[in-house]
Write a protein that holds these residues in place. Structure first.
Motif, PDB file in Angstrom:
ATOM      1  N   PRO A  41       3.575  34.317  42.074  1.00 12.00           N
ATOM      2  CA  PRO A  41       3.916  33.065  41.379  1.00 12.00           C
ATOM      3  C   PRO A  41       3.085  31.898  41.915  1.00 12.00           C
ATOM      4  O   PRO A  41       2.713  31.869  43.087  1.00 12.00           O
ATOM      5  CB  PRO A  41       5.399  32.858  41.709  1.00 12.00           C
ATOM      6  N   ILE A  42       2.810  30.950  41.044  1.00 11.79           N
ATOM      7  CA  ILE A  42       2.028  29.760  41.390  1.00 11.79           C
ATOM      8  C   ILE A  42       2.996  28.585  41.463  1.00 11.79           C
ATOM      9  O   ILE A  42       3.765  28.361  40.528  1.00 11.79           O
ATOM     10  CB  ILE A  42       0.956  29.500  40.315  1.00 11.79           C
ATOM     11  N   GLU A  43       2.971  27.857  42.574  1.00 11.33           N
ATOM     12  CA  GLU A  43       3.876  26.726  42.769  1.00 11.33           C
ATOM     13  C   GLU A  43       3.093  25.422  42.693  1.00 11.33           C
ATOM     14  O   GLU A  43       2.124  25.229  43.420  1.00 11.33           O
ATOM     15  CB  GLU A  43       4.577  26.827  44.129  1.00 11.33           C
ATOM     16  N   ILE A  44       3.516  24.531  41.791  1.00 17.67           N
ATOM     17  CA  ILE A  44       2.932  23.196  41.644  1.00 17.67           C
ATOM     18  C   ILE A  44       4.073  22.196  41.836  1.00 17.67           C
ATOM     19  O   ILE A  44       5.145  22.361  41.250  1.00 17.67           O
ATOM     20  CB  ILE A  44       2.304  22.997  40.245  1.00 17.67           C
ATOM     21  N   THR A  45       3.837  21.156  42.664  1.00 19.61           N
ATOM     22  CA  THR A  45       4.860  20.142  42.906  1.00 19.61           C
ATOM     23  C   THR A  45       4.352  18.784  42.473  1.00 19.61           C
ATOM     24  O   THR A  45       3.300  18.335  42.932  1.00 19.61           O
ATOM     25  CB  THR A  45       5.241  20.100  44.399  1.00 19.61           C
ATOM     26  N   LEU A  46       5.093  18.134  41.575  1.00 16.25           N
ATOM     27  CA  LEU A  46       4.766  16.781  41.140  1.00 16.25           C
ATOM     28  C   LEU A  46       5.644  15.808  41.917  1.00 16.25           C
ATOM     29  O   LEU A  46       6.863  15.772  41.731  1.00 16.25           O
ATOM     30  CB  LEU A  46       5.019  16.619  39.638  1.00 16.25           C
ATOM     31  N   SER A  47       5.003  15.075  42.825  1.00 16.69           N
ATOM     32  CA  SER A  47       5.713  14.117  43.652  1.00 16.69           C
ATOM     33  C   SER A  47       4.774  12.961  43.950  1.00 16.69           C
ATOM     34  O   SER A  47       3.600  13.176  44.267  1.00 16.69           O
ATOM     35  CB  SER A  47       6.164  14.783  44.955  1.00 16.69           C
ATOM     36  N   SER A  48       5.256  11.748  43.851  1.00 22.18           N
ATOM     37  CA  SER A  48       4.429  10.563  44.044  1.00 22.18           C
ATOM     38  C   SER A  48       3.767  10.565  45.427  1.00 22.18           C
ATOM     39  O   SER A  48       4.440  10.602  46.446  1.00 22.18           O
ATOM     40  CB  SER A  48       5.298   9.313  43.884  1.00 22.18           C
ATOM     41  N   ILE A  69       6.346  24.582  37.879  1.00 18.00           N
ATOM     42  CA  ILE A  69       5.981  23.180  38.070  1.00 18.00           C
ATOM     43  C   ILE A  69       7.271  22.418  38.316  1.00 18.00           C
ATOM     44  O   ILE A  69       8.144  22.357  37.439  1.00 18.00           O
ATOM     45  CB  ILE A  69       5.247  22.620  36.834  1.00 18.00           C
ATOM     46  N   THR A  70       7.394  21.853  39.515  1.00 15.31           N
ATOM     47  CA  THR A  70       8.612  21.157  39.904  1.00 15.31           C
ATOM     48  C   THR A  70       8.305  19.692  40.162  1.00 15.31           C
ATOM     49  O   THR A  70       7.421  19.366  40.952  1.00 15.31           O
ATOM     50  CB  THR A  70       9.216  21.787  41.175  1.00 15.31           C
ATOM     51  N   ALA A  71       9.056  18.809  39.491  1.00 15.77           N
ATOM     52  CA  ALA A  71       8.945  17.367  39.711  1.00 15.77           C
ATOM     53  C   ALA A  71      10.165  16.922  40.505  1.00 15.77           C
ATOM     54  O   ALA A  71      11.288  17.359  40.219  1.00 15.77           O
ATOM     55  CB  ALA A  71       8.881  16.625  38.384  1.00 15.77           C
ATOM     56  N   ASP A  72       9.932  16.068  41.510  1.00 21.30           N
ATOM     57  CA  ASP A  72      11.055  15.603  42.333  1.00 21.30           C
ATOM     58  C   ASP A  72      11.693  14.328  41.806  1.00 21.30           C
ATOM     59  O   ASP A  72      12.667  13.837  42.367  1.00 21.30           O
ATOM     60  CB  ASP A  72      10.632  15.435  43.786  1.00 21.30           C
ATOM     61  N   GLY A  73      11.158  13.752  40.726  1.00 23.48           N
ATOM     62  CA  GLY A  73      11.733  12.560  40.138  1.00 23.48           C
ATOM     63  C   GLY A  73      11.320  11.263  40.801  1.00 23.48           C
ATOM     64  O   GLY A  73      11.820  10.196  40.443  1.00 23.48           O
ATOM     65  N   PRO A 102       4.673  28.285  22.758  1.00 27.45           N
ATOM     66  CA  PRO A 102       3.662  27.464  22.092  1.00 27.45           C
ATOM     67  C   PRO A 102       2.372  28.231  21.826  1.00 27.45           C
ATOM     68  O   PRO A 102       2.066  29.215  22.493  1.00 27.45           O
ATOM     69  CB  PRO A 102       3.403  26.352  23.099  1.00 27.45           C
ATOM     70  N   MET A 103       1.608  27.750  20.856  1.00 26.07           N
ATOM     71  CA  MET A 103       0.257  28.266  20.636  1.00 26.07           C
ATOM     72  C   MET A 103      -0.660  27.748  21.738  1.00 26.07           C
ATOM     73  O   MET A 103      -1.515  28.469  22.216  1.00 26.07           O
ATOM     74  CB  MET A 103      -0.270  27.821  19.270  1.00 26.07           C
ATOM     75  N   ALA A 104      -0.484  26.489  22.106  1.00 26.48           N
ATOM     76  CA  ALA A 104      -1.308  25.883  23.151  1.00 26.48           C
ATOM     77  C   ALA A 104      -0.650  24.586  23.600  1.00 26.48           C
ATOM     78  O   ALA A 104       0.178  24.020  22.884  1.00 26.48           O
ATOM     79  CB  ALA A 104      -2.706  25.587  22.626  1.00 26.48           C
ATOM     80  N   ILE A 105      -1.023  24.133  24.780  1.00 33.22           N
ATOM     81  CA  ILE A 105      -0.557  22.838  25.270  1.00 33.22           C
ATOM     82  C   ILE A 105      -1.734  22.113  25.913  1.00 33.22           C
ATOM     83  O   ILE A 105      -2.718  22.729  26.322  1.00 33.22           O
ATOM     84  CB  ILE A 105       0.608  22.950  26.279  1.00 33.22           C
ATOM     85  N   ASP A 106      -1.632  20.801  25.985  1.00 30.66           N
ATOM     86  CA  ASP A 106      -2.622  19.988  26.691  1.00 30.66           C
ATOM     87  C   ASP A 106      -2.073  19.514  28.022  1.00 30.66           C
ATOM     88  O   ASP A 106      -2.803  19.393  28.996  1.00 30.66           O
ATOM     89  CB  ASP A 106      -3.024  18.763  25.868  1.00 30.66           C
ATOM     90  N   SER A 107      -0.778  19.188  28.033  1.00 32.94           N
ATOM     91  CA  SER A 107      -0.188  18.625  29.245  1.00 32.94           C
ATOM     92  C   SER A 107       1.324  18.777  29.211  1.00 32.94           C
ATOM     93  O   SER A 107       1.916  19.087  28.175  1.00 32.94           O
ATOM     94  CB  SER A 107      -0.546  17.145  29.354  1.00 32.94           C
ATOM     95  N   LEU A 108       1.933  18.536  30.368  1.00 31.59           N
ATOM     96  CA  LEU A 108       3.382  18.459  30.501  1.00 31.59           C
ATOM     97  C   LEU A 108       3.687  17.152  31.220  1.00 31.59           C
ATOM     98  O   LEU A 108       2.992  16.799  32.184  1.00 31.59           O
ATOM     99  CB  LEU A 108       3.929  19.613  31.347  1.00 31.59           C
ATOM    100  N   GLU A 109       4.711  16.435  30.787  1.00 33.53           N
ATOM    101  CA  GLU A 109       5.088  15.190  31.455  1.00 33.53           C
ATOM    102  C   GLU A 109       6.549  15.263  31.863  1.00 33.53           C
ATOM    103  O   GLU A 109       7.402  15.686  31.084  1.00 33.53           O
ATOM    104  CB  GLU A 109       4.876  13.997  30.528  1.00 33.53           C
ATOM    105  N   PHE A 110       6.816  14.836  33.092  1.00 32.07           N
ATOM    106  CA  PHE A 110       8.169  14.835  33.636  1.00 32.07           C
ATOM    107  C   PHE A 110       8.623  13.392  33.795  1.00 32.07           C
ATOM    108  O   PHE A 110       8.052  12.639  34.579  1.00 32.07           O
ATOM    109  CB  PHE A 110       8.197  15.530  35.002  1.00 32.07           C
TER     110      PHE A 110
END
Length: 147
Positions: A41-48, A69-73, A102-110
């Motif tokens: 598994p690939i882990e990505i963390t979205l945190s400021s 993909i995990t965002a901490d808010g 989906p057929m395709a995506i460009d981005s994900l926003e949290f």
């Protein structure tokens, strides 16, 4: 000479179709989504202000992966990477138990804390990156290669 040509043509037309090597070793071909064809598994963390990942990621073409993909808010953050998302076959995206195919995506926003899980097959070999848009720091992007 004629016998050689006839022998070659006979061999080409009378033999069965070529069979690819099995994906799952001794168990035989079970499909691309088989458990024995899965990568780590690939882990990505979205945190400021924190790095997205722990370095470059190497994927094998034809293997199945999950990207968590995990965002901490801590901030409203997005993840972009259209060239990477076009180089994979997306099986599904799961967000709060909702499965999207989906057929395709460009981005994900949290907009708030949460996790999205992308399951996919790596397809097109090359070097790609996913990153937080409008950032320049190397820690705000992850290099992904498909081999």
């Amino acid at each position: 000479m004629h016998r050689s040509i006839i022998a070659v043509l006979t061999a080409l037309f009378l033999t069965g179709p070529a069979v690819a090597a099995p994906l799952c070793g001794e168990f035989g071909f079970s499909g691309l989504l088989a458990k024995c064809n899965r990568g780590e598994p690939i882990e990505i963390t979205l945190s400021s202000g924190k790095p997205l990942g722990k370095g470059a990621i190497a994927l094998q073409s034809g293997a199945y992966y999950e990207m968590h993909i995990t965002a901490d808010g801590s901030a409203e953050l997005a993840l972009i990477g259209a060239p990477f998302f076009r180089a994979i076959w997306m099986n599904e995206i799961v967000i709060n138990g909702i499965e999207v195919r989906p057929m395709a995506i460009d981005s994900l926003e949290f907009d708030e804390a949460g996790t999205a899980t992308l399951s996919f097959i790596a397809i097109k070999p090359g070097s790609y990156e996913v990153k937080i848009p409008d950032t320049t720091s190397d820690s705000q992007k992850v290099q992904i290669s498909i081999e």
